[in-house]
Design a protein around this motif. Sequence first.
Motif, PDB file in Angstrom:
ATOM      1  N   LEU A  57       0.840  -1.202   0.000  1.00 48.88           N
ATOM      2  CA  LEU A  57       0.000   0.000   0.000  1.00 48.88           C
ATOM      3  C   LEU A  57       0.875   1.251   0.000  1.00 48.88           C
ATOM      4  O   LEU A  57       0.654   2.181   0.785  1.00 48.88           O
ATOM      5  CB  LEU A  57      -0.918  -0.014   1.235  1.00 48.88           C
ATOM      6  N   ASP A  58       1.913   1.268  -0.824  1.00 51.02           N
ATOM      7  CA  ASP A  58       2.890   2.363  -0.766  1.00 51.02           C
ATOM      8  C   ASP A  58       3.543   2.562  -2.125  1.00 51.02           C
ATOM      9  O   ASP A  58       3.121   1.971  -3.117  1.00 51.02           O
ATOM     10  CB  ASP A  58       3.956   2.028   0.284  1.00 51.02           C
ATOM     11  N   LYS A  59       4.602   3.351  -2.142  1.00 47.37           N
ATOM     12  CA  LYS A  59       5.239   3.734  -3.413  1.00 47.37           C
ATOM     13  C   LYS A  59       5.890   2.575  -4.153  1.00 47.37           C
ATOM     14  O   LYS A  59       6.207   2.703  -5.344  1.00 47.37           O
ATOM     15  CB  LYS A  59       6.258   4.852  -3.164  1.00 47.37           C
ATOM     16  N   ASP A  60       6.089   1.438  -3.503  1.00 45.44           N
ATOM     17  CA  ASP A  60       6.595   0.268  -4.233  1.00 45.44           C
ATOM     18  C   ASP A  60       5.669  -0.115  -5.385  1.00 45.44           C
ATOM     19  O   ASP A  60       6.113  -0.701  -6.369  1.00 45.44           O
ATOM     20  CB  ASP A  60       6.800  -0.937  -3.296  1.00 45.44           C
ATOM     21  N   ARG A  61       4.395   0.219  -5.301  1.00 43.53           N
ATOM     22  CA  ARG A  61       3.469  -0.074  -6.408  1.00 43.53           C
ATOM     23  C   ARG A  61       3.924   0.672  -7.668  1.00 43.53           C
ATOM     24  O   ARG A  61       3.822   0.166  -8.771  1.00 43.53           O
ATOM     25  CB  ARG A  61       2.024   0.324  -6.063  1.00 43.53           C
ATOM     26  N   PHE A  62       4.437   1.900  -7.464  1.00 47.28           N
ATOM     27  CA  PHE A  62       4.977   2.700  -8.571  1.00 47.28           C
ATOM     28  C   PHE A  62       6.383   2.215  -8.946  1.00 47.28           C
ATOM     29  O   PHE A  62       6.664   1.959 -10.117  1.00 47.28           O
ATOM     30  CB  PHE A  62       4.996   4.179  -8.148  1.00 47.28           C
ATOM     31  N   ARG A  63       7.253   2.059  -7.919  1.00 52.33           N
ATOM     32  CA  ARG A  63       8.635   1.640  -8.200  1.00 52.33           C
ATOM     33  C   ARG A  63       8.663   0.341  -8.993  1.00 52.33           C
ATOM     34  O   ARG A  63       9.469   0.160  -9.878  1.00 52.33           O
ATOM     35  CB  ARG A  63       9.412   1.420  -6.890  1.00 52.33           C
ATOM     36  N   ARG A  64       7.769  -0.591  -8.634  1.00 54.57           N
ATOM     37  CA  ARG A  64       7.820  -1.938  -9.221  1.00 54.57           C
ATOM     38  C   ARG A  64       6.756  -2.171 -10.290  1.00 54.57           C
ATOM     39  O   ARG A  64       6.461  -3.320 -10.632  1.00 54.57           O
ATOM     40  CB  ARG A  64       7.690  -2.973  -8.103  1.00 54.57           C
ATOM     41  N   ASP A  65       6.136  -1.092 -10.761  1.00 53.10           N
ATOM     42  CA  ASP A  65       5.121  -1.187 -11.825  1.00 53.10           C
ATOM     43  C   ASP A  65       3.986  -2.156 -11.494  1.00 53.10           C
ATOM     44  O   ASP A  65       3.568  -2.953 -12.336  1.00 53.10           O
ATOM     45  CB  ASP A  65       5.764  -1.631 -13.162  1.00 53.10           C
ATOM     46  N   LEU A  66       3.510  -2.095 -10.256  1.00 63.38           N
ATOM     47  CA  LEU A  66       2.438  -3.011  -9.860  1.00 63.38           C
ATOM     48  C   LEU A  66       1.056  -2.455 -10.209  1.00 63.38           C
ATOM     49  O   LEU A  66       0.074  -3.194 -10.213  1.00 63.38           O
ATOM     50  CB  LEU A  66       2.506  -3.292  -8.353  1.00 63.38           C
ATOM     51  N   GLY A  67       0.978  -1.143 -10.483  1.00 65.63           N
ATOM     52  CA  GLY A  67      -0.320  -0.513 -10.772  1.00 65.63           C
ATOM     53  C   GLY A  67      -1.099  -0.265  -9.493  1.00 65.63           C
ATOM     54  O   GLY A  67      -0.747  -0.754  -8.418  1.00 65.63           O
ATOM     55  N   GLY A  68      -2.161   0.518  -9.607  1.00 67.49           N
ATOM     56  CA  GLY A  68      -3.038   0.771  -8.458  1.00 67.49           C
ATOM     57  C   GLY A  68      -2.418   1.637  -7.382  1.00 67.49           C
ATOM     58  O   GLY A  68      -2.826   1.581  -6.214  1.00 67.49           O
ATOM     59  N   GLU A  69      -1.421   2.474  -7.754  1.00 69.33           N
ATOM     60  CA  GLU A  69      -0.754   3.275  -6.724  1.00 69.33           C
ATOM     61  C   GLU A  69      -1.684   4.334  -6.119  1.00 69.33           C
ATOM     62  O   GLU A  69      -1.711   4.509  -4.906  1.00 69.33           O
ATOM     63  CB  GLU A  69       0.564   3.891  -7.209  1.00 69.33           C
ATOM     64  N   ALA A  70      -2.467   5.016  -6.980  1.00 68.77           N
ATOM     65  CA  ALA A  70      -3.364   6.055  -6.450  1.00 68.77           C
ATOM     66  C   ALA A  70      -4.363   5.433  -5.473  1.00 68.77           C
ATOM     67  O   ALA A  70      -4.610   5.978  -4.381  1.00 68.77           O
ATOM     68  CB  ALA A  70      -4.091   6.756  -7.590  1.00 68.77           C
ATOM     69  N   GLU A  71      -4.883   4.267  -5.824  1.00 66.92           N
ATOM     70  CA  GLU A  71      -5.861   3.577  -4.961  1.00 66.92           C
ATOM     71  C   GLU A  71      -5.209   3.155  -3.641  1.00 66.92           C
ATOM     72  O   GLU A  71      -5.842   3.205  -2.587  1.00 66.92           O
ATOM     73  CB  GLU A  71      -6.431   2.341  -5.670  1.00 66.92           C
ATOM     74  N   ALA A  72      -3.949   2.730  -3.703  1.00 67.93           N
ATOM     75  CA  ALA A  72      -3.255   2.292  -2.485  1.00 67.93           C
ATOM     76  C   ALA A  72      -3.095   3.460  -1.506  1.00 67.93           C
ATOM     77  O   ALA A  72      -3.355   3.320  -0.306  1.00 67.93           O
ATOM     78  CB  ALA A  72      -1.892   1.700  -2.840  1.00 67.93           C
ATOM     79  N   TYR A  73      -2.688   4.635  -2.021  1.00 70.74           N
ATOM     80  CA  TYR A  73      -2.530   5.806  -1.153  1.00 70.74           C
ATOM     81  C   TYR A  73      -3.891   6.169  -0.537  1.00 70.74           C
ATOM     82  O   TYR A  73      -3.983   6.528   0.636  1.00 70.74           O
ATOM     83  CB  TYR A  73      -1.972   6.999  -1.937  1.00 70.74           C
ATOM     84  N   GLN A  74      -4.938   6.098  -1.367  1.00 70.22           N
ATOM     85  CA  GLN A  74      -6.286   6.421  -0.862  1.00 70.22           C
ATOM     86  C   GLN A  74      -6.714   5.437   0.224  1.00 70.22           C
ATOM     87  O   GLN A  74      -7.354   5.814   1.200  1.00 70.22           O
ATOM     88  CB  GLN A  74      -7.308   6.383  -2.006  1.00 70.22           C
ATOM     89  N   GLU A  75      -6.342   4.179   0.043  1.00 67.01           N
ATOM     90  CA  GLU A  75      -6.712   3.154   1.016  1.00 67.01           C
ATOM     91  C   GLU A  75      -6.050   3.434   2.377  1.00 67.01           C
ATOM     92  O   GLU A  75      -6.675   3.291   3.426  1.00 67.01           O
ATOM     93  CB  GLU A  75      -6.332   1.766   0.475  1.00 67.01           C
ATOM     94  N   VAL A  76      -4.784   3.845   2.333  1.00 64.13           N
ATOM     95  CA  VAL A  76      -4.098   4.177   3.589  1.00 64.13           C
ATOM     96  C   VAL A  76      -4.822   5.335   4.280  1.00 64.13           C
ATOM     97  O   VAL A  76      -5.125   5.280   5.475  1.00 64.13           O
ATOM     98  CB  VAL A  76      -2.604   4.523   3.352  1.00 64.13           C
ATOM     99  N   ALA A  77      -5.127   6.388   3.488  1.00 66.85           N
ATOM    100  CA  ALA A  77      -5.818   7.552   4.053  1.00 66.85           C
ATOM    101  C   ALA A  77      -7.187   7.153   4.618  1.00 66.85           C
ATOM    102  O   ALA A  77      -7.583   7.602   5.697  1.00 66.85           O
ATOM    103  CB  ALA A  77      -5.983   8.633   2.990  1.00 66.85           C
ATOM    104  N   ARG A  78      -7.875   6.276   3.882  1.00 68.26           N
ATOM    105  CA  ARG A  78      -9.209   5.848   4.329  1.00 68.26           C
ATOM    106  C   ARG A  78      -9.109   5.104   5.664  1.00 68.26           C
ATOM    107  O   ARG A  78      -9.835   5.392   6.607  1.00 68.26           O
ATOM    108  CB  ARG A  78      -9.845   4.941   3.264  1.00 68.26           C
ATOM    109  N   ARG A  79      -8.143   4.173   5.744  1.00 70.89           N
ATOM    110  CA  ARG A  79      -8.006   3.420   6.999  1.00 70.89           C
ATOM    111  C   ARG A  79      -7.585   4.316   8.153  1.00 70.89           C
ATOM    112  O   ARG A  79      -7.900   4.051   9.305  1.00 70.89           O
ATOM    113  CB  ARG A  79      -6.963   2.310   6.834  1.00 70.89           C
ATOM    114  N   MET A  80      -6.845   5.403   7.830  1.00 69.00           N
ATOM    115  CA  MET A  80      -6.432   6.329   8.893  1.00 69.00           C
ATOM    116  C   MET A  80      -7.584   7.236   9.319  1.00 69.00           C
ATOM    117  O   MET A  80      -7.433   8.024  10.258  1.00 69.00           O
ATOM    118  CB  MET A  80      -5.254   7.196   8.419  1.00 69.00           C
ATOM    119  N   GLY A  81      -8.714   7.132   8.615  1.00 68.49           N
ATOM    120  CA  GLY A  81      -9.878   7.937   8.991  1.00 68.49           C
ATOM    121  C   GLY A  81      -9.749   9.386   8.570  1.00 68.49           C
ATOM    122  O   GLY A  81     -10.364  10.279   9.162  1.00 68.49           O
TER     123      GLY A  81
END
Length: 259
Positions: free
Chosen positions: A213-237
């Motif tokens: 759920l972090d920048k490794d999605r971008f570094r490693r071309d995993l896709g879904g980076e914007a969604e991962a950042y949003q997920e962290v923010a969502r879980r943090m309330g």
Amino acid sequence: MSRRRQIYEGKAKILYEGPEPGTIIQYFKDDATAFNAEKKGTINGKGVINNRISEHIFTLLGHIGIPSHFIRRLNMREQLVKQVEIVPIEVIVRNVAAGSLSKRLGIEEGTPLPHTLLEYCYKDDALGDPLVAEEHIACFGWATQEEMQDISAMAIRINDFMAGMFAGIGIKLVDFKLEFGRLFDGDFSRIILADEISPDGCRLWDIETNEKLDKDRFRRDLGGEAEAYQEVARRMGLFPEDGISEVLDLDSERKKRGK
Ligand code: TMP
Ligand code: ASP
């Protein structure tokens, strides 16, 4: 309207002169880089999310007595901070083997470390931020031994706090990077936490699935980076009042209109 003075443009942030002496405005960009800027891209909405995540973590750290440069968030992409002299050392805190540690020492990613490991890198883009020992830091005078004591003690406390906070929302804090600065008061200076804490500089894995759920999605071309950042923010309330997508829509509207 007078144009404010840009002090510095980094890979993910721009620094502007603040409204009062000794203050700076940090503007969070959507730009993302990796491997010493060899790889470049953007992560939509990243700046807005990192601004909020960093605000939240620095505020909570303030409550447990960690001094930082953070003063207040100004708007969606900007925060007001105290001007410091950045210590030219990136402090890497690791709980689980990953990334360059795994590569360097041949330890499988995901292996829990027997205790928290602190590493130091010398901040120099031309050299690719090389790993250095405390002896190098002392030898070349990048920080005094007293400053390094403050830095390492704070890094461990920050890790204890953050590991617990993330565990509470189902996230494993694998590793992260911190930067510190000197705040001057007359002839004296003290060390305070600076820069940002966000998914750009942390490895955050879902506790159940190990999904990144972090920048490794971008570094490693995993896709879904914007969604991962949003997920962290969502879980943090964060963004409780209007919801993340609404805030990001408003941000892209404003961008289109050229504000
Ligand atoms: P590493 O495994 O590549 O050394 O990275 C360790 C942690 O530090 C990881 O969470 C990402 C973060 N980091 C930065 O924030 N900036 C950097 O320039 C690097 C190399 C790592
Ligand atoms: N942002 C850093 C760079 O471009 C490295 C990273 O976060 O992986 O050098």
